[in-house]
Scaffold this active site. Sequence first.
Site, mmCIF file in Angstrom:
data_model
loop_
_atom_site.group_PDB
_atom_site.id
_atom_site.type_symbol
_atom_site.label_atom_id
_atom_site.label_comp_id
_atom_site.label_asym_id
_atom_site.label_seq_id
_atom_site.Cartn_x
_atom_site.Cartn_y
_atom_site.Cartn_z
ATOM 1 N N HIS A 43 11.160 -10.196 42.145
ATOM 2 C CA HIS A 43 11.730 -11.657 42.507
ATOM 3 C C HIS A 43 10.629 -12.696 42.964
ATOM 4 O O HIS A 43 9.651 -12.394 43.523
ATOM 5 C CB HIS A 43 12.991 -11.662 43.283
ATOM 6 C CG HIS A 43 14.142 -10.990 42.736
ATOM 7 N ND1 HIS A 43 15.447 -10.913 43.301
ATOM 8 C CD2 HIS A 43 14.453 -10.229 41.447
ATOM 9 C CE1 HIS A 43 16.156 -10.077 42.419
ATOM 10 N NE2 HIS A 43 15.460 -9.961 41.272
ATOM 11 N N GLU A 102 10.990 -14.747 45.467
ATOM 12 C CA GLU A 102 10.719 -14.838 46.894
ATOM 13 C C GLU A 102 9.851 -13.562 47.501
ATOM 14 O O GLU A 102 8.956 -13.534 48.136
ATOM 15 C CB GLU A 102 12.308 -14.473 47.700
ATOM 16 C CG GLU A 102 13.219 -15.512 47.399
ATOM 17 C CD GLU A 102 14.086 -15.193 45.903
ATOM 18 O OE1 GLU A 102 15.397 -15.407 46.059
ATOM 19 O OE2 GLU A 102 13.597 -14.685 44.826
ATOM 20 N N CYS A 155 19.112 -13.005 46.606
ATOM 21 C CA CYS A 155 19.914 -11.938 46.579
ATOM 22 C C CYS A 155 19.878 -11.087 47.743
ATOM 23 O O CYS A 155 18.932 -11.226 48.464
ATOM 24 C CB CYS A 155 19.580 -11.001 45.156
ATOM 25 S SG CYS A 155 18.025 -10.003 45.314
ATOM 26 N N CYS A 199 16.051 -9.715 48.389
ATOM 27 C CA CYS A 199 15.180 -10.647 48.791
ATOM 28 C C CYS A 199 15.558 -11.216 50.323
ATOM 29 O O CYS A 199 14.745 -11.073 51.179
ATOM 30 C CB CYS A 199 15.311 -11.729 48.120
ATOM 31 S SG CYS A 199 14.593 -11.354 46.421
#
Length: 155
Positions: free
Chosen positions: A79, A81, A107, A110
């Site tokens: 991801h 992040e 999410c 993260c």
Amino acid sequence: MVQRPTLDEYFMEIAQVVAKRSTCLRNQVGAVIVLDKRILSTGYNGAPRNLQHCLDIGCIRQQQNIASGTRHELCRAVHAEQNAIIQSALHGVSIENATLYCTHQPCILCAKMIINSKIKKVVFSNNYPDDVAIRFFNKAGVEIVSFPGHSNDPG
């Protein structure tokens, strides 16, 4: 007269540009970590280093019709992040007390990394179907700001 963007507008626009490097077929996500008006790190979602991208081989989540916000372990992508946090670590840059600007709400995976990285604030544009992440942020004292009007989603 030219209107100067606020700092939140400025960094969210940069996150949108970062998202353009994404190799994900479902969502192009960008993240920017900022401290004292200075960009410390950026990240976008895509396959791990030296692995094939979904752009090239297809998306297993699309192929298996997996709903957004579920079964994160089946996604090939790291991801945005996570990549921004990883880049900070690789280059020895502390992100403690920083703000993370992201095109999408983080999410739960993260969120846990953000909390342990001691990031103090998260600003995002697009909602994500993960209420648990929001609850974790609230319990951990991470400020969250939904920033409307800067979506990179089509239509």
